[in-house]
Design a protein around this motif. Sequence first.
Motif, PDB file in Angstrom:
ATOM      1  N   ILE A  82      42.911  45.150  37.101  1.00 17.86           N
ATOM      2  CA  ILE A  82      42.301  46.472  37.228  1.00 17.86           C
ATOM      3  C   ILE A  82      41.740  46.666  38.634  1.00 17.86           C
ATOM      4  O   ILE A  82      41.424  45.698  39.343  1.00 17.86           O
ATOM      5  CB  ILE A  82      41.187  46.708  36.190  1.00 17.86           C
ATOM      6  CG1 ILE A  82      39.951  45.865  36.476  1.00 17.86           C
ATOM      7  CG2 ILE A  82      41.689  46.483  34.788  1.00 17.86           C
ATOM      8  CD1 ILE A  82      38.733  46.299  35.678  1.00 17.86           C
ATOM      9  N   ALA A  83      41.633  47.925  39.012  1.00 13.96           N
ATOM     10  CA  ALA A  83      40.932  48.347  40.223  1.00 13.96           C
ATOM     11  C   ALA A  83      40.048  49.514  39.806  1.00 13.96           C
ATOM     12  O   ALA A  83      40.518  50.440  39.145  1.00 13.96           O
ATOM     13  CB  ALA A  83      41.919  48.771  41.304  1.00 13.96           C
ATOM     14  N   ALA A  84      38.757  49.466  40.146  1.00 16.46           N
ATOM     15  CA  ALA A  84      37.811  50.499  39.729  1.00 16.46           C
ATOM     16  C   ALA A  84      37.106  51.100  40.936  1.00 16.46           C
ATOM     17  O   ALA A  84      36.711  50.386  41.859  1.00 16.46           O
ATOM     18  CB  ALA A  84      36.782  49.909  38.768  1.00 16.46           C
ATOM     19  N   ILE A  85      36.961  52.421  40.903  1.00 15.98           N
ATOM     20  CA  ILE A  85      36.222  53.138  41.939  1.00 15.98           C
ATOM     21  C   ILE A  85      35.214  54.053  41.250  1.00 15.98           C
ATOM     22  O   ILE A  85      35.574  54.809  40.342  1.00 15.98           O
ATOM     23  CB  ILE A  85      37.163  53.969  42.841  1.00 15.98           C
ATOM     24  CG1 ILE A  85      38.070  53.041  43.651  1.00 15.98           C
ATOM     25  CG2 ILE A  85      36.369  54.897  43.743  1.00 15.98           C
ATOM     26  CD1 ILE A  85      39.056  53.758  44.555  1.00 15.98           C
ATOM     27  N   ALA A  98      42.136  47.503  46.566  1.00 14.04           N
ATOM     28  CA  ALA A  98      42.839  46.321  46.052  1.00 14.04           C
ATOM     29  C   ALA A  98      42.498  46.114  44.574  1.00 14.04           C
ATOM     30  O   ALA A  98      41.447  46.549  44.099  1.00 14.04           O
ATOM     31  CB  ALA A  98      42.440  45.087  46.841  1.00 14.04           C
ATOM     32  N   PHE A  99      43.382  45.439  43.866  1.00 16.18           N
ATOM     33  CA  PHE A  99      43.132  45.053  42.483  1.00 16.18           C
ATOM     34  C   PHE A  99      42.244  43.813  42.447  1.00 16.18           C
ATOM     35  O   PHE A  99      42.321  42.956  43.327  1.00 16.18           O
ATOM     36  CB  PHE A  99      44.451  44.745  41.753  1.00 16.18           C
ATOM     37  CG  PHE A  99      45.157  45.974  41.281  1.00 16.18           C
ATOM     38  CD1 PHE A  99      44.883  46.513  40.028  1.00 16.18           C
ATOM     39  CD2 PHE A  99      46.089  46.606  42.080  1.00 16.18           C
ATOM     40  CE1 PHE A  99      45.526  47.658  39.591  1.00 16.18           C
ATOM     41  CE2 PHE A  99      46.738  47.751  41.654  1.00 16.18           C
ATOM     42  CZ  PHE A  99      46.446  48.276  40.408  1.00 16.18           C
ATOM     43  N   ALA A 100      41.427  43.715  41.409  1.00  9.39           N
ATOM     44  CA  ALA A 100      40.694  42.475  41.154  1.00  9.39           C
ATOM     45  C   ALA A 100      41.717  41.395  40.819  1.00  9.39           C
ATOM     46  O   ALA A 100      42.882  41.688  40.498  1.00  9.39           O
ATOM     47  CB  ALA A 100      39.717  42.677  39.993  1.00  9.39           C
ATOM     48  N   THR A 101      41.310  40.153  40.871  1.00  9.93           N
ATOM     49  CA  THR A 101      42.211  39.043  40.564  1.00  9.93           C
ATOM     50  C   THR A 101      42.841  39.245  39.195  1.00  9.93           C
ATOM     51  O   THR A 101      42.153  39.527  38.210  1.00  9.93           O
ATOM     52  CB  THR A 101      41.447  37.707  40.600  1.00  9.93           C
ATOM     53  OG1 THR A 101      40.861  37.559  41.898  1.00  9.93           O
ATOM     54  CG2 THR A 101      42.370  36.534  40.308  1.00  9.93           C
ATOM     55  N   LEU A 127      36.556  42.204  36.569  1.00 13.41           N
ATOM     56  CA  LEU A 127      36.324  43.605  36.238  1.00 13.41           C
ATOM     57  C   LEU A 127      36.144  44.539  37.422  1.00 13.41           C
ATOM     58  O   LEU A 127      35.983  45.743  37.225  1.00 13.41           O
ATOM     59  CB  LEU A 127      35.106  43.704  35.311  1.00 13.41           C
ATOM     60  CG  LEU A 127      35.256  42.931  34.006  1.00 13.41           C
ATOM     61  CD1 LEU A 127      33.964  43.003  33.200  1.00 13.41           C
ATOM     62  CD2 LEU A 127      36.428  43.464  33.193  1.00 13.41           C
ATOM     63  N   ASP A 128      36.148  44.043  38.630  1.00 13.96           N
ATOM     64  CA  ASP A 128      36.052  44.885  39.819  1.00 13.96           C
ATOM     65  C   ASP A 128      34.831  45.809  39.769  1.00 13.96           C
ATOM     66  O   ASP A 128      34.908  46.965  40.172  1.00 13.96           O
ATOM     67  CB  ASP A 128      37.340  45.678  40.024  1.00 13.96           C
ATOM     68  CG  ASP A 128      37.485  46.212  41.435  1.00 13.96           C
ATOM     69  OD1 ASP A 128      36.985  45.560  42.374  1.00 13.96           O
ATOM     70  OD2 ASP A 128      38.084  47.292  41.605  1.00 13.96           O
ATOM     71  N   SER A 129      33.730  45.326  39.206  1.00 12.76           N
ATOM     72  CA  SER A 129      32.469  46.089  39.120  1.00 12.76           C
ATOM     73  C   SER A 129      32.625  47.417  38.383  1.00 12.76           C
ATOM     74  O   SER A 129      32.000  48.419  38.727  1.00 12.76           O
ATOM     75  CB  SER A 129      31.881  46.329  40.519  1.00 12.76           C
ATOM     76  OG  SER A 129      31.637  45.112  41.170  1.00 12.76           O
ATOM     77  N   ILE A 130      33.434  47.431  37.343  1.00 14.65           N
ATOM     78  CA  ILE A 130      33.662  48.650  36.570  1.00 14.65           C
ATOM     79  C   ILE A 130      32.352  49.164  35.986  1.00 14.65           C
ATOM     80  O   ILE A 130      31.472  48.391  35.607  1.00 14.65           O
ATOM     81  CB  ILE A 130      34.711  48.394  35.454  1.00 14.65           C
ATOM     82  CG1 ILE A 130      35.142  49.713  34.794  1.00 14.65           C
ATOM     83  CG2 ILE A 130      34.191  47.412  34.437  1.00 14.65           C
ATOM     84  CD1 ILE A 130      36.287  49.549  33.804  1.00 14.65           C
TER      85      ILE A 130
END
Length: 167
Positions: A82-85, A98-101, A127-130
């Motif tokens: 996932i990638a979160a903004i 970028a995507f998280a690992t 979780l890319d800080s979702i």
Amino acid sequence: MANIRLDLDPEQATFLGSAFAQYDKFNGTNFPVSGLRYDAAADEAAFWKLDSFGYGSGNLTLDIDWQAENATSGVVRWEGAIAAITPDTDSQDVTTKAFATATTFDDTHLGTTGKRVMTAQITLSNLDSIAASDLVWIRIRRIGSNAADTMANDAWLLQARITYSDT
């Protein structure tokens, strides 16, 4: 506490310019079956964009319902990321995010029937800080080039689901 479920239909997927799963359909006896066709020997990906509405905390669960083109044995290596903004907060350029690992999962064909529906379940903990109401991209990839992927046949993603807790 409740779980939120978001369906990822093959018809809603988007793709990069190369190395992508092919959208396809075949006519069954009683209804058409559509899906994304991931090649047996290549690394191919598909992407979905969604809103993390109601996300509370904890890992995401990615369920991939899939079938083999014709094979009745072997292993498919799936990968989820996932990638979160967070809108109005993150200053990240969306085109370079970028995507998280990624997390990989090997799912074994259950045998006997080529077009048998199986489910691979992947726990996404990177979780890319979702946060709730983030704009989130999901990548689902088959790593057909990996030695652990032994199913010598296309794998069809029929549907996928993301679930998470609202608390």
